[in-house]
Enzyme design. Structure first.
Site, PDB file in Angstrom:
ATOM      1  CB  CYS A   1      24.796  -7.052  27.519  1.00 56.38           C
ATOM      2  SG  CYS A   1      23.457  -8.068  27.922  1.00 56.38           S
TER       3      CYS A   1
ATOM      4  CD  GLN B   1      25.976  -6.195  23.602  1.00 55.10           C
ATOM      5  OE1 GLN B   1      26.102  -5.684  24.582  1.00 55.10           O
ATOM      6  NE2 GLN B   1      24.565  -6.600  23.442  1.00 55.10           N
TER       7      GLN B   1
ATOM      8  CG  HIS C   1      21.280  -4.008  28.382  1.00 54.95           C
ATOM      9  ND1 HIS C   1      22.089  -4.718  27.683  1.00 54.95           N
ATOM     10  CD2 HIS C   1      21.829  -2.678  28.723  1.00 54.95           C
ATOM     11  CE1 HIS C   1      23.380  -3.756  27.002  1.00 54.95           C
ATOM     12  NE2 HIS C   1      23.144  -2.516  27.920  1.00 54.95           N
TER      13      HIS C   1
ATOM     14  CD  GLU D   1      24.935   0.396  27.940  1.00 51.78           C
ATOM     15  OE1 GLU D   1      24.782  -0.500  27.383  1.00 51.78           O
ATOM     16  OE2 GLU D   1      25.074   1.804  27.530  1.00 51.78           O
TER      17      GLU D   1
END
Length: 204
Positions: free
Chosen positions: A122, A115, A54, A71
């Site tokens: 990502c 997202q 990620h 993030e």
């Protein structure tokens, strides 16, 4: 599959972040090398030997002494550790910004989801954030023309059917933004869209 380091570097360069971009890193990111310069990086939650899991983005604004952590799922610190075994406190401690005279810095972290839960975009969302940082370093998270293109939803609703249309629209806006600003993305659009699609993780 998601985004490769080569793709992210090429897109970030197209977006004009080159003067500030330190590169792509795995979880062993050494932090920011200078406390006095604008800087940013894309960091994976896993080791490079795993192929990656990620992507997140870090950015440092020395004028406001603010470190930004973007993030795309907006996970809490506890959830980041639970899902990805990732902690950023040690990263900040070993960074050069921690050696500034008063050692007083502000951490601003994204807390909303932009997202979709099964999206593999990502890394591309991180590129979008870095474009905002390079152009509006005082307000890169929101209140700027780039990040205003997408809409955050509460992380607690990430898997709710109610917000999936919003999250899907975010990804469409992301692709449109990259089509306009990145020649590399335009040249590899079909391949990148396939590898980062909104339902990619569900279909694996």
């Amino acid at each position: 599959m998601g985004s490769s380091e080569q793709e992210l570097k090429a897109i970030v360069k197209d977006l004009g972040c080159g003067p500030y971009f330190l590169g792509t890193y795995d979880k062993r990111f050494p932090g920011f090398v200078s406390p006095h310069k604008l800087a940013c990086a894309i960091v994976n939650t896993a080791g490079r030997e795993t192929g990656g899991v990620h992507w997140m983005a870090f950015a440092w604004n020395p004028r406001s002494k603010t470190c930004y952590l973007f993030e795309p799922f907006g996970f809490s610190d506890q959830r980041l550790k639970q899902v990805y075994q990732f902690e950023y406190e040690s990263l900040l401690r070993r960074s050069a910004i921690a050696s500034s005279p008063d050692r007083c810095i502000t951490l601003e972290k994204s807390t909303q989801s932009v997202q979709g839960p099964n999206s593999a975009a990502c890394g591309l969302f991180c590129c979008m954030f870095l474009h905002a940082f390079a152009n509006w370093p005082q307000t890169p998270m929101d209140h700027n023309p780039t990040m205003n293109l997408i809409t955050g939803v509460p992380n607690s609703m990430l898997n709710s059917p109610q917000v999936q249309p919003t999250l899907r629209r975010n990804q469409e806006q992301l692709y449109s933004f990259l089509e306009r600003h990145s020649p590399y993305f335009r040249s590899h659009s079909a391949q990148i869209r396939s590898a980062t699609s909104f339902c990619h993780l569900k279909n694996m």
